[in-house]
Design a protein around this motif. Sequence first.
Motif, PDB file in Angstrom:
ATOM      1  N   LYS A  67       0.824  -1.207   0.000  1.00  0.00           N
ATOM      2  CA  LYS A  67       0.000   0.000   0.000  1.00  0.00           C
ATOM      3  C   LYS A  67       0.857   1.255   0.000  1.00  0.00           C
ATOM      4  N   LEU A  68       1.951   1.236   0.760  1.00  0.00           N
ATOM      5  CA  LEU A  68       2.845   2.388   0.834  1.00  0.00           C
ATOM      6  C   LEU A  68       3.451   2.718  -0.524  1.00  0.00           C
ATOM      7  N   GLN A  69       3.666   1.665  -1.320  1.00  0.00           N
ATOM      8  CA  GLN A  69       4.232   1.856  -2.657  1.00  0.00           C
ATOM      9  C   GLN A  69       3.163   2.227  -3.689  1.00  0.00           C
ATOM     10  N   GLY A  70       1.920   2.367  -3.247  1.00  0.00           N
ATOM     11  CA  GLY A  70       0.853   2.757  -4.151  1.00  0.00           C
ATOM     12  C   GLY A  70       0.086   1.598  -4.764  1.00  0.00           C
ATOM     13  N   GLY A  71       0.346   0.383  -4.299  1.00  0.00           N
ATOM     14  CA  GLY A  71      -0.331  -0.788  -4.833  1.00  0.00           C
ATOM     15  C   GLY A  71      -1.495  -1.210  -3.969  1.00  0.00           C
ATOM     16  N   ALA A  72      -2.178  -2.291  -4.392  1.00  0.00           N
ATOM     17  CA  ALA A  72      -3.341  -2.802  -3.658  1.00  0.00           C
ATOM     18  C   ALA A  72      -3.248  -4.322  -3.566  1.00  0.00           C
ATOM     19  N   PRO A  73      -3.128  -4.884  -2.366  1.00  0.00           N
ATOM     20  CA  PRO A  73      -3.040  -6.344  -2.213  1.00  0.00           C
ATOM     21  C   PRO A  73      -4.334  -7.029  -2.628  1.00  0.00           C
ATOM     22  N   ALA A  74      -4.206  -8.176  -3.275  1.00  0.00           N
ATOM     23  CA  ALA A  74      -5.376  -8.974  -3.672  1.00  0.00           C
ATOM     24  C   ALA A  74      -5.798  -9.928  -2.582  1.00  0.00           C
ATOM     25  N   ASN A  75      -4.922 -10.142  -1.600  1.00  0.00           N
ATOM     26  CA  ASN A  75      -5.248 -11.124  -0.565  1.00  0.00           C
ATOM     27  C   ASN A  75      -4.290 -11.002   0.605  1.00  0.00           C
ATOM     28  N   PHE A  76      -4.704 -11.568   1.715  1.00  0.00           N
ATOM     29  CA  PHE A  76      -3.819 -11.899   2.831  1.00  0.00           C
ATOM     30  C   PHE A  76      -3.641 -13.405   2.778  1.00  0.00           C
ATOM     31  N   LEU A  77      -2.412 -13.866   2.743  1.00  0.00           N
ATOM     32  CA  LEU A  77      -2.167 -15.312   2.698  1.00  0.00           C
ATOM     33  C   LEU A  77      -0.934 -15.646   3.517  1.00  0.00           C
ATOM     34  N   ASP A  78      -1.162 -16.329   4.621  1.00  0.00           N
ATOM     35  CA  ASP A  78      -0.091 -16.795   5.504  1.00  0.00           C
ATOM     36  C   ASP A  78       0.024 -18.306   5.356  1.00  0.00           C
ATOM     37  N   VAL A  79       1.154 -18.776   4.819  1.00  0.00           N
ATOM     38  CA  VAL A  79       1.328 -20.216   4.619  1.00  0.00           C
ATOM     39  C   VAL A  79       1.790 -20.914   5.885  1.00  0.00           C
ATOM     40  N   GLY A  80       2.097 -20.158   6.942  1.00  0.00           N
ATOM     41  CA  GLY A  80       2.458 -20.765   8.216  1.00  0.00           C
ATOM     42  C   GLY A  80       3.950 -21.043   8.340  1.00  0.00           C
TER      43      GLY A  80
END
Length: 387
Positions: free
Chosen positions: A277-290
Amino acid sequence: MNLHEYQAKALFERYRIPIPSGQVAMTTAAAVDAARTLGGDTWVVKAQVHAGGRGKAGGIRRCKGVDEVAAAAEALLGGRLTTHQSVASGLPVSQLLVESATPIARELYLAALVDRTVGRIALMASAAGGMDIETVAAATPERLLVTHVEPVIGLMPWQARRIGFWLGLDKAQVAELGPLLAGVVELLVAVDASLVEINPLVITADGHLLALDAKVNLDDNALYRHPDLGEQRDPTQEDPRELAAAAHQLNYIALNGDIGCMVNGAGLAMATLDLVKLQGGAPANFLDVGGGTSAERVAEAFKLILSDGNVRAVLVNIFGGIVRCDLIAEGILAAAREVALDVPLVVRLEGTRAAEGLALLADSGLALETATSLGDAAARAVAAARR
């Protein structure tokens, strides 16, 4: 985990919270039969979806006569209902709640939730029932009363009286409110709910309190203690990607951006989303593989990201502590062999066997970029998504 209104009201009955008479219907014929069984000549037909704002979206219909009940059921069942809280494509309607119409004198708001900042149960009450409580809290916070209940002690009688008189109830209604509030608090604790909400809680034309709507959200982490409630989960109301992720023990939440993110560790995942977000982008998801993931699980995670048609670039950010970076690389390669990788890929690997993982990716022939830091990785991913 969310419950449908009819499921929540079944719990309300168990904890002595008054509700209207109603029946569940899955067909038009069943809806008509329900209306006839309930009696009277006016009913309310409610679409059962996991989203608020049903009334404004046409999902709650007042019907006079069984012909109108049949028409409402025919219009709602098998369709999709889009509200301000649902996904843009709406949620499928496969069940209806048919209730006897209730003459209403006033609408109130009542909810109980876990307030983690003080380690207590927060009871929220407002005379602005039937409205979005977020709007009420933001625009007119003085119309919302918050009362904290110590879970060990429980709701005190003076707290119930204070809430009742603040809502402007008469003496008889305050006497009704006490057991109702006690039932709400007892329910919240007993089923490990994170939220129990009644919006609206109405005063009927003859002066009694009635929970016209019901919302119960359960803590997924406690479902092992409530297998009967876990069985009531409706997967049709959930994002299929999130369901697929849960089947592979992945923590996935769909977002609205175009940069797919695969990270290990919830904290690092949140930091990655912030930097995108700081770089001006937008994440498509939160994904934690553990932390203890495998190549197979990584492959499933990668395929999950690529199943989102909005993704224009993928950012893999792994810090190898417990997890080995070469296993991450093997998982990426396995997924790439099954799913055509037609979007830019940016990879940052640090920690355990990072050099080996990067070497595997370099020798794979995949078109990818490697980054030296988290900030560099986020900047590269945002730039790649804009090409």
